[in-house]
Design a protein around this motif. Structure first.
Motif, PDB file in Angstrom:
ATOM      1  N   GLU A  87       3.806   1.132 -14.642  1.00 32.41           N
ATOM      2  CA  GLU A  87       4.275  -0.005 -14.130  1.00 32.41           C
ATOM      3  C   GLU A  87       4.919   0.255 -13.719  1.00 32.41           C
ATOM      4  O   GLU A  87       6.551   0.828 -12.390  1.00 32.41           O
ATOM      5  CB  GLU A  87       4.181  -1.480 -14.197  1.00 32.41           C
ATOM      6  CG  GLU A  87       3.470  -2.417 -13.947  1.00 32.41           C
ATOM      7  CD  GLU A  87       1.841  -1.791 -15.127  1.00 32.41           C
ATOM      8  OE1 GLU A  87       2.800  -1.956 -16.063  1.00 32.41           O
ATOM      9  OE2 GLU A  87       0.779  -2.646 -15.067  1.00 32.41           O
ATOM     10  N   LEU A 117      -0.069   4.536  -5.091  1.00 30.29           N
ATOM     11  CA  LEU A 117      -0.574   3.501  -4.749  1.00 30.29           C
ATOM     12  C   LEU A 117      -1.597   3.321  -3.714  1.00 30.29           C
ATOM     13  O   LEU A 117      -2.931   2.657  -4.038  1.00 30.29           O
ATOM     14  CB  LEU A 117       0.373   3.519  -2.951  1.00 30.29           C
ATOM     15  CG  LEU A 117       2.092   3.025  -3.418  1.00 30.29           C
ATOM     16  CD1 LEU A 117       2.908   3.216  -2.308  1.00 30.29           C
ATOM     17  CD2 LEU A 117       1.837   1.531  -3.565  1.00 30.29           C
ATOM     18  N   GLY A 120      -3.848   2.527  -6.845  1.00 25.84           N
ATOM     19  CA  GLY A 120      -3.812   1.294  -7.504  1.00 25.84           C
ATOM     20  C   GLY A 120      -3.352   1.694  -9.483  1.00 25.84           C
ATOM     21  O   GLY A 120      -3.456   1.138 -10.272  1.00 25.84           O
ATOM     22  N   THR A 123       0.455  -0.361  -9.737  1.00 25.63           N
ATOM     23  CA  THR A 123       1.045  -0.573  -9.285  1.00 25.63           C
ATOM     24  C   THR A 123      -0.384  -1.397  -8.497  1.00 25.63           C
ATOM     25  O   THR A 123      -1.597  -1.285  -8.491  1.00 25.63           O
ATOM     26  CB  THR A 123       1.656  -0.343  -7.794  1.00 25.63           C
ATOM     27  OG1 THR A 123       2.636  -1.049  -7.022  1.00 25.63           O
ATOM     28  CG2 THR A 123       1.086   0.683  -7.005  1.00 25.63           C
ATOM     29  N   GLU A 124      -0.471  -2.397  -7.122  1.00 20.44           N
ATOM     30  CA  GLU A 124      -1.176  -3.267  -6.379  1.00 20.44           C
ATOM     31  C   GLU A 124      -2.126  -1.811  -5.214  1.00 20.44           C
ATOM     32  O   GLU A 124      -0.987  -1.263  -5.183  1.00 20.44           O
ATOM     33  CB  GLU A 124      -0.937  -4.228  -5.868  1.00 20.44           C
ATOM     34  CG  GLU A 124      -1.580  -4.973  -4.769  1.00 20.44           C
ATOM     35  CD  GLU A 124      -1.312  -6.199  -4.994  1.00 20.44           C
ATOM     36  OE1 GLU A 124      -2.288  -6.747  -2.847  1.00 20.44           O
ATOM     37  OE2 GLU A 124      -0.767  -6.879  -4.682  1.00 20.44           O
ATOM     38  N   GLN A 125      -3.648  -1.441  -5.498  1.00 26.25           N
ATOM     39  CA  GLN A 125      -3.723  -0.525  -5.298  1.00 26.25           C
ATOM     40  C   GLN A 125      -3.585  -1.036  -2.924  1.00 26.25           C
ATOM     41  O   GLN A 125      -3.312  -1.815  -3.044  1.00 26.25           O
ATOM     42  CB  GLN A 125      -4.960  -0.730  -4.421  1.00 26.25           C
ATOM     43  CG  GLN A 125      -5.672   0.633  -3.902  1.00 26.25           C
ATOM     44  CD  GLN A 125      -7.111   0.464  -4.146  1.00 26.25           C
ATOM     45  OE1 GLN A 125      -8.396  -0.851  -4.684  1.00 26.25           O
ATOM     46  NE2 GLN A 125      -7.949   2.231  -4.354  1.00 26.25           N
ATOM     47  N   ASN A 126      -2.606  -0.198  -2.475  1.00 26.17           N
ATOM     48  CA  ASN A 126      -2.278  -0.334  -0.806  1.00 26.17           C
ATOM     49  C   ASN A 126      -2.270   1.215  -0.608  1.00 26.17           C
ATOM     50  O   ASN A 126      -2.051   2.191   0.171  1.00 26.17           O
ATOM     51  CB  ASN A 126      -1.509  -0.433  -0.739  1.00 26.17           C
ATOM     52  CG  ASN A 126      -0.501  -1.667   0.289  1.00 26.17           C
ATOM     53  OD1 ASN A 126      -1.213  -0.424   1.393  1.00 26.17           O
ATOM     54  ND2 ASN A 126       0.460  -1.758   1.089  1.00 26.17           N
TER      55      ASN A 126
END
Length: 155
Positions: A87, A117, A120, A123-126
């Motif tokens: 993170e 990104l 993921g 961090t949250e996958q985007n």
């Protein structure tokens, strides 16, 4: 940017300065000279992770140094010399990606942040945001980002 040439040159500078003073990288932690950011790399590669981390953190604090953000992120991503913290590593890459530095390290940070990104990592996958950062990096000349985007298209 030829990192190997920079490091070899840096090692020569370190040798000359070290002969006149302290042989440890700790001597550079509180330096107000920006060249010390490169010393952080040398410190890390020679196993002095504590000094490297301190140097990079100070370079980020003093100059918002993207080079230092990238190397510090890699230290925390691998967990060599510190507890692994994906993170924090991704947050550093994001900060670098959102910066514009004259040396062009922001382009590299954009590639790494876009990949984090997209996958993921830390961090949250985007995927949409990941593709945005990857495309921006590719448009700015990152061959790594260009190759990664081609790889994604082939899937």
């Amino acid at each position: 940017m030829n990192v190997k040439a920079i490091v070899i040159g840096l090692m020569g500078l370190v040798s000359v300065e070290a002969a006149a003073s302290d042989l440890s990288y700790e001597a550079y932690i509180d330096s107000d000279k920006r060249i010390k950011c490169l010393y952080g790399y040398a410190a890390d590669k020679t196993g002095n992770h504590g000094a490297a981390i301190s140097i990079f953190e100070d370079c980020i604090r003093r100059w918002n140094d993207v080079y230092s953000m990238i190397w510090l992120a890699q230290i925390y991503e691998t967990g060599i010399g510190v507890p692994r913290d994906l993170e924090y590593a991704t947050a550093l890459m994001k900060r670098g990606a959102e910066s514009d530095d004259e040396a062009g390290y922001s382009i590299l940070a954009r590639y790494h942040y876009g990949k984090a990104l997209y996958l993921g990592i830390g961090t949250e996958q985007n995927r949409e945001a990941g593709l945005h950062w990857l495309q921006r990096s590719a448009d700015e000349g990152s061959t790594d980002a260009q190759a990664y985007l081609l790889e994604l298209l082939a899937e």
